[in-house]
Design a protein around this motif. Structure first.
Motif, PDB file in Angstrom:
ATOM      1  N   THR A  52      76.739   1.043  34.111  1.00  0.00           N
ATOM      2  CA  THR A  52      76.041   0.550  34.838  1.00  0.00           C
ATOM      3  C   THR A  52      76.073   1.098  36.248  1.00  0.00           C
ATOM      4  O   THR A  52      77.008   0.874  36.749  1.00  0.00           O
ATOM      5  CB  THR A  52      76.587  -0.976  34.851  1.00  0.00           C
ATOM      6  N   ARG A  53      74.708   1.776  36.598  1.00  0.00           N
ATOM      7  CA  ARG A  53      74.692   2.448  37.843  1.00  0.00           C
ATOM      8  C   ARG A  53      75.338   1.512  38.959  1.00  0.00           C
ATOM      9  O   ARG A  53      76.165   1.591  39.936  1.00  0.00           O
ATOM     10  CB  ARG A  53      73.320   3.050  38.287  1.00  0.00           C
ATOM     11  N   SER A  54      74.434   0.256  39.050  1.00  0.00           N
ATOM     12  CA  SER A  54      74.612  -0.613  40.193  1.00  0.00           C
ATOM     13  C   SER A  54      76.005  -1.222  40.241  1.00  0.00           C
ATOM     14  O   SER A  54      76.728  -1.657  41.226  1.00  0.00           O
ATOM     15  CB  SER A  54      73.540  -1.526  40.147  1.00  0.00           C
ATOM     16  N   GLY A  55      76.407  -1.590  38.895  1.00  0.00           N
ATOM     17  CA  GLY A  55      77.723  -2.346  38.708  1.00  0.00           C
ATOM     18  C   GLY A  55      77.405  -3.908  39.043  1.00  0.00           C
ATOM     19  O   GLY A  55      78.175  -4.707  39.108  1.00  0.00           O
ATOM     20  N   THR A  56      76.051  -4.183  39.255  1.00  0.00           N
ATOM     21  CA  THR A  56      75.599  -5.666  39.589  1.00  0.00           C
ATOM     22  C   THR A  56      74.852  -6.422  38.421  1.00  0.00           C
ATOM     23  O   THR A  56      74.518  -7.485  38.663  1.00  0.00           O
ATOM     24  CB  THR A  56      74.747  -5.686  40.727  1.00  0.00           C
ATOM     25  N   THR A  57      74.421  -5.542  37.449  1.00  0.00           N
ATOM     26  CA  THR A  57      73.584  -6.376  36.318  1.00  0.00           C
ATOM     27  C   THR A  57      74.239  -7.285  35.736  1.00  0.00           C
ATOM     28  O   THR A  57      74.981  -7.288  34.947  1.00  0.00           O
ATOM     29  CB  THR A  57      73.216  -5.210  35.437  1.00  0.00           C
ATOM     30  N   VAL A  73      84.508   6.132  37.893  1.00  0.00           N
ATOM     31  CA  VAL A  73      83.460   5.985  39.081  1.00  0.00           C
ATOM     32  C   VAL A  73      82.831   7.255  39.365  1.00  0.00           C
ATOM     33  O   VAL A  73      83.296   8.434  39.590  1.00  0.00           O
ATOM     34  CB  VAL A  73      83.999   5.552  40.439  1.00  0.00           C
ATOM     35  N   LEU A  74      81.272   7.450  39.121  1.00  0.00           N
ATOM     36  CA  LEU A  74      80.553   8.748  39.434  1.00  0.00           C
ATOM     37  C   LEU A  74      79.611   8.275  40.728  1.00  0.00           C
ATOM     38  O   LEU A  74      78.550   8.531  40.635  1.00  0.00           O
ATOM     39  CB  LEU A  74      79.572   8.971  38.444  1.00  0.00           C
ATOM     40  N   ASP A  75      80.538   8.144  41.698  1.00  0.00           N
ATOM     41  CA  ASP A  75      79.752   7.814  43.027  1.00  0.00           C
ATOM     42  C   ASP A  75      78.934   9.081  43.349  1.00  0.00           C
ATOM     43  O   ASP A  75      77.887   8.911  44.164  1.00  0.00           O
ATOM     44  CB  ASP A  75      80.636   7.399  44.041  1.00  0.00           C
ATOM     45  N   PHE A  76      79.381  10.255  43.265  1.00  0.00           N
ATOM     46  CA  PHE A  76      78.482  11.423  43.618  1.00  0.00           C
ATOM     47  C   PHE A  76      77.156  11.510  42.994  1.00  0.00           C
ATOM     48  O   PHE A  76      76.412  12.345  43.360  1.00  0.00           O
ATOM     49  CB  PHE A  76      79.292  12.556  43.237  1.00  0.00           C
ATOM     50  N   ALA A  77      77.036  10.818  41.715  1.00  0.00           N
ATOM     51  CA  ALA A  77      75.628  10.692  41.011  1.00  0.00           C
ATOM     52  C   ALA A  77      74.780   9.492  41.369  1.00  0.00           C
ATOM     53  O   ALA A  77      73.707   9.347  40.776  1.00  0.00           O
ATOM     54  CB  ALA A  77      76.038  10.801  39.657  1.00  0.00           C
ATOM     55  N   ASP A  78      75.288   8.762  42.200  1.00  0.00           N
ATOM     56  CA  ASP A  78      74.527   7.651  42.747  1.00  0.00           C
ATOM     57  C   ASP A  78      72.981   8.186  43.200  1.00  0.00           C
ATOM     58  O   ASP A  78      72.895   9.172  43.446  1.00  0.00           O
ATOM     59  CB  ASP A  78      75.206   6.586  43.811  1.00  0.00           C
TER      60      ASP A  78
END
Ligand code: F1P
Length: 305
Positions: A82-87, A121-126
């Motif tokens: 999940t990109r957002s982490g909120t779905t 965590v792949l924050d660099f790919a957000d």
């Protein structure tokens, strides 16, 4: 340049960075029985990984849209993308899970990471664009690296893919059907979703072997059939007999030959082929005066109040 253009172009670098995390705690161990879950794009890359993992002999691996996870199944680990982490569907599933959970996300501060046994965590790919490109493919690059794939070689193909001339003329194409086999079924589904999301464009996706069982009736002049990965014998000829354009990175010498490809291989890695399809989806949008960063009716994630 739109955000999504820049994000598509950055995929080779993102994949290499993702591969550096291939030993992260929580990635499935050989023999574990694994369910991978997500929504939309995240579900489709999960499908691709499930097929790759099971075929590589690492253990049973199923992929589910998060809302359709079958309760009561005995998995050793649930991996959520999940990109957002909120779905909402993903967060609800994680909150109720009894198995160990791994969350691959771009945002460690959101609920999904907090609920996970092991966040990766792949924050660099957000991304700033609503439509996902590099986060999803980076998650798949991470998982492929964990299975032992050479991401350097695949990223080289992606460097080619971000520059190649498009194999389809967006001005002359009214419909695209994407096909795949095995792990590329998920990539085909993702390519079609990209065209629908970014451009409101009519695109469908099927397992290549099922395409002849009905969907081929859509094929016609002005329409395209684009296959990822292995192509069933005779399918290209059948498609071309309808007047539709058949696209494959190896067909007729390969559309890669349109560019200055000298990779020494017969065809692009299918994940790099997906990059070309992402670029086409963006072109379809911009040619129609649409903003592919903020498609109508879509938000970064779907959160139920
Ligand atoms: C999942 C998702 C995206 C889709 C759209 C809505 O988000 O369905 O795949 O493109 O933007 O959200 P996430 O759970 O990966 O953040």
């Amino acid at each position: 340049m739109t955000h999504v253009d820049a994000e598509i172009a950055s995929q080779p670098d993102c994949w290499l960075r993702a591969a550096e995390l291939s030993a992260a705690p929580g990635l499935p161990r050989p023999g574990e029985r694994v369910a991978i879950v997500g929504c939309g794009t995240s579900w489709f890359v999960g499908q691709a990984y499930a097929s790759l993992r099971e075929r590589s002999g690492q253990g049973e691996t199923d992929a589910f849209q998060a809302s359709e996870f079958p309760p009561g199944r005995g998995y050793d680990r649930i991996v959520a993308i999940t990109r957002s982490g909120t779905t909402t569907e993903v967060v609800d599933l994680l909150a109720a899970a009894s198995a160990a959970t791994t969350v691959i996300t771009a945002d460690a501060a959101q609920p999904a990471a907090g609920l996970a046994t092991d966040p990766v965590v792949l924050d660099f790919a957000d991304e700033r664009a609503v439509v996902q490109t590099r986060f999803a493919t980076s998650a798949l690059a991470l998982l492929r690296a964990h299975l032992g794939a050479d991401i350097g070689r695949i990223a080289d193909d992606a460097e080619v893919a971000v520059r190649l001339p498009l194999p389809v003329d967006p001005a002359r194409c009214e419909q695209i059907t994407f096909l795949g086999r095995g792990w590329t079924v998920g990539l085909a589904a993702e390519a079609a979703l990209k065209c629908r999301e970014a451009a409101g464009f009519w695109a469908e996706a099927y397992p290549a072997m099922d395409y002849r069982h009905g969907p081929i009736s859509i094929a016609a002049p002005g329409r395209v059939v684009w296959a990822f990965g292995e192509v069933p014998a005779g399918l290209a000829e059948e498609v071309e007999a309808t007047g539709a354009q058949f696209v494959h990175s190896r067909h007729h010498g390969g559309y890669a030959a349109l560019g200055s490809w000298s990779g020494g291989r017969e065809s692009l890695d299918p994940m790099a082929d997906l990059v070309v399809a992402q670029r086409l989806a963006v072109r379809l949008a911009t040619d129609r005066g649409l903003d592919p960063d903020f498609p109508r009716n879509l938000t970064r994630s779907v959160v139920r109040a």
